[in-house]
Design an enzyme around this catalytic site. Structure first.
Site, PDB file in Angstrom:
ATOM      1  N   ASP A  82       0.845  -1.190   0.000  1.00 38.01           N
ATOM      2  CA  ASP A  82       0.000   0.000   0.000  1.00 38.01           C
ATOM      3  C   ASP A  82       0.886   1.248   0.000  1.00 38.01           C
ATOM      4  O   ASP A  82       0.404   2.375  -0.135  1.00 38.01           O
ATOM      5  CB  ASP A  82      -0.978  -0.001   1.178  1.00 38.01           C
ATOM      6  CG  ASP A  82      -0.285  -0.069   2.514  1.00 38.01           C
ATOM      7  OD1 ASP A  82       0.949  -0.248   2.552  1.00 38.01           O
ATOM      8  OD2 ASP A  82      -0.977   0.059   3.539  1.00 38.01           O
ATOM      9  N   SER A  83       2.198   1.032   0.082  1.00 40.80           N
ATOM     10  CA  SER A  83       3.145   2.137  -0.113  1.00 40.80           C
ATOM     11  C   SER A  83       3.060   2.646  -1.547  1.00 40.80           C
ATOM     12  O   SER A  83       3.652   3.684  -1.863  1.00 40.80           O
ATOM     13  CB  SER A  83       4.570   1.694   0.222  1.00 40.80           C
ATOM     14  OG  SER A  83       4.899   0.496  -0.458  1.00 40.80           O
ATOM     15  N   ASP A 121      -0.772  -6.033  -0.285  1.00 38.98           N
ATOM     16  CA  ASP A 121      -1.261  -5.380   0.929  1.00 38.98           C
ATOM     17  C   ASP A 121      -2.758  -5.168   0.837  1.00 38.98           C
ATOM     18  O   ASP A 121      -3.259  -4.709  -0.199  1.00 38.98           O
ATOM     19  CB  ASP A 121      -0.620  -3.992   1.062  1.00 38.98           C
ATOM     20  CG  ASP A 121       0.483  -3.959   2.082  1.00 38.98           C
ATOM     21  OD1 ASP A 121       0.454  -4.764   3.032  1.00 38.98           O
ATOM     22  OD2 ASP A 121       1.385  -3.113   1.922  1.00 38.98           O
ATOM     23  N   LYS A 151      -1.135  -9.291   2.865  1.00 37.67           N
ATOM     24  CA  LYS A 151      -0.569  -8.808   4.125  1.00 37.67           C
ATOM     25  C   LYS A 151      -1.582  -7.880   4.791  1.00 37.67           C
ATOM     26  O   LYS A 151      -2.201  -7.066   4.105  1.00 37.67           O
ATOM     27  CB  LYS A 151       0.739  -8.075   3.861  1.00 37.67           C
ATOM     28  CG  LYS A 151       1.337  -7.383   5.090  1.00 37.67           C
ATOM     29  CD  LYS A 151       2.782  -7.038   4.889  1.00 37.67           C
ATOM     30  CE  LYS A 151       3.063  -5.771   4.147  1.00 37.67           C
ATOM     31  NZ  LYS A 151       2.521  -4.543   4.746  1.00 37.67           N
ATOM     32  N   GLU A 153      -2.058  -5.350   8.429  1.00 37.78           N
ATOM     33  CA  GLU A 153      -1.365  -4.714   9.544  1.00 37.78           C
ATOM     34  C   GLU A 153      -2.165  -4.885  10.826  1.00 37.78           C
ATOM     35  O   GLU A 153      -3.399  -4.793  10.803  1.00 37.78           O
ATOM     36  CB  GLU A 153      -1.183  -3.214   9.266  1.00 37.78           C
ATOM     37  CG  GLU A 153      -0.305  -2.932   8.062  1.00 37.78           C
ATOM     38  CD  GLU A 153      -0.043  -1.441   7.859  1.00 37.78           C
ATOM     39  OE1 GLU A 153      -0.460  -0.621   8.709  1.00 37.78           O
ATOM     40  OE2 GLU A 153       0.578  -1.109   6.833  1.00 37.78           O
ATOM     41  N   GLU A 219       8.156  -3.957  11.372  1.00 35.83           N
ATOM     42  CA  GLU A 219       8.687  -2.683  10.889  1.00 35.83           C
ATOM     43  C   GLU A 219       9.122  -1.814  12.067  1.00 35.83           C
ATOM     44  O   GLU A 219       8.373  -1.642  13.043  1.00 35.83           O
ATOM     45  CB  GLU A 219       7.607  -1.965  10.054  1.00 35.83           C
ATOM     46  CG  GLU A 219       8.088  -0.641   9.494  1.00 35.83           C
ATOM     47  CD  GLU A 219       7.205  -0.104   8.361  1.00 35.83           C
ATOM     48  OE1 GLU A 219       6.263  -0.801   7.925  1.00 35.83           O
ATOM     49  OE2 GLU A 219       7.479   1.027   7.916  1.00 35.83           O
TER      50      GLU A 219
HETATM   51  O1  KIV Z   1       3.564  -1.185   1.771  1.00 34.84           O
HETATM   52  C1  KIV Z   1       4.750  -1.400   2.047  1.00 34.84           C
HETATM   53  O2  KIV Z   1       5.684  -1.022   1.333  1.00 34.84           O
HETATM   54  C2  KIV Z   1       5.048  -2.113   3.278  1.00 34.84           C
HETATM   55  C3  KIV Z   1       6.480  -2.229   3.659  1.00 34.84           C
HETATM   56  C4  KIV Z   1       6.861  -1.054   4.468  1.00 34.84           C
HETATM   57  C5  KIV Z   1       6.750  -3.491   4.361  1.00 34.84           C
HETATM   58  O3  KIV Z   1       4.167  -2.539   3.949  1.00 34.84           O
END
Ligand code: KIV
Length: 301
Positions: A82-83, A121, A151, A153, A219
């Site tokens: 999600d980055s 994500d 993934k 969080e 993280e």
């Molecule tokens: O979205 C992302 O890039 C992440 C990394 C910081 C692990 O979750």
């Protein structure tokens, strides 16, 4: 699987040997140079890496070419993070990105990576409300995004969510420690799990792995806390700003390759300076066009 490489040393010819298969590495993904295409990295290979005391590498990827390049360079896991929110879509944080925005990026990465495990994500707001919501969104990423895993969080609170997703056939990577989607409640980018807070993260990792998460990503966690978590749980750990004693490491690719400008977090190592290279190429192109030097006869029909 010899998965750690010195900076700049990874070439397609050096695609790492497979997990847990001894020096010859026969029989596992990437082990046989005549095997085309190399077999897919699967979550059990990551487990084998941990069991054998080996390391693997993960990078973010958001589109076709980087996915292809990183895959061919032997990066074992690609994260459609999600980055993308703040590295592709121009937002300040990871919060605004949506499922609809991430799905096509995920499809592009999954179509382009022949060997890497592709993890997507789940964006902020797409899984927090209930286990059912998380299952539904996870299914969208596996069906429509062609991801191999997702993934999410969060800590112990998500134990039942992880259990439901895994039961539905969705491999889940748990992300604990500093969780960027919660940056407003965490008070900004802050190291998590210092001192007495370490036990909270160990409890999170235990709960999530026991619920079926195939791995735990940490993280911005002190190296000692991360090492304690890695020792406490059976499944592989992946670190970003979590020291060297995790099974895998992950970086955002634009940080790793020096495409992003500005201040880098302490945990980032830049292996290239793509920003300077690309700016130089764009400048040279612009100058040649303005000077009437491009296209030359060799570029004309
Ligand atoms: O979205 C992302 O890039 C992440 C990394 C910081 C692990 O979750």
């Amino acid at each position: 699987m010899a998965m750690t490489s010195s900076p700049g040393s990874i070439t397609p010819a050096e695609v790492p040997a497979p997990y847990g298969n001894g020096p010859s590495g026969a029989g596992l993904p990437g082990s046989d140079p005549t095997e085309k295409p190399a077999g897919r990295i699967r979550i059990h290979h990551l487990q084998q890496a941990k069991d054998n005391g080996e390391h693997f590498a993960m990078l973010t990827a958001y589109e076709q070419y980087t996915a292809e390049i990183f895959d061919q360079a032997g990066i074992e896991v690609l994260l459609v993070g999600d980055s993308a929110s703040n590295n592709v879509f121009g937002n300040e944080t990871s919060l605004p990105v949506t499922v609809e925005e991430l799905l096509p990026l995920c499809r592009a990465v999954a179509r382009s990576a022949k060997r890497a495990l592709v993890v997507a994500d789940l964006p902020f707001g797409s899984y927090e409300m209930s286990a059912q919501q998380a299952v539904a969104t996870g299914v969208r990423f596996l069906k429509g995004g062609l991801a191999h895993a997702v993934k999410i969080e969060g800590g112990t609170f998500y134990t039942e969510t992880v259990r439901a997703m895994v039961q539905a056939g969705i491999p889940v990577l748990a992300h604990i420690g500093f969780t960027p989607q919660s940056e407003h409640s965490l008070g900004g980018y802050r190291v998590q799990g210092r001192g007495n807070d370490a036990q909270r993260l160990i409890d999170d990792a235990l709960a999530l792995s026991e619920a079926g998460a195939f791995g735990v990503l940490m993280e911005m966690v002190p190296a000692e806390t991360a090492a304690a978590i890695d020792a406490a749980i059976r499944v592989p750990t992946i670190g970003i700003g979590a020291g060297s004693r995790t099974t895998g490491q992950v970086l955002v690719w634009q940080d790793m390759a020096g495409l992003r400008g500005g201040k880098m977090a302490k945990f980032v190592k830049q292996y290239a300076d793509l920003r300077t290279t690309l700016a130089g190429a764009a400048k040279a192109y612009g100058e040649e066009v303005r000077a009437g030097q491009f296209p030359g006869p060799e570029h004309s029909f």
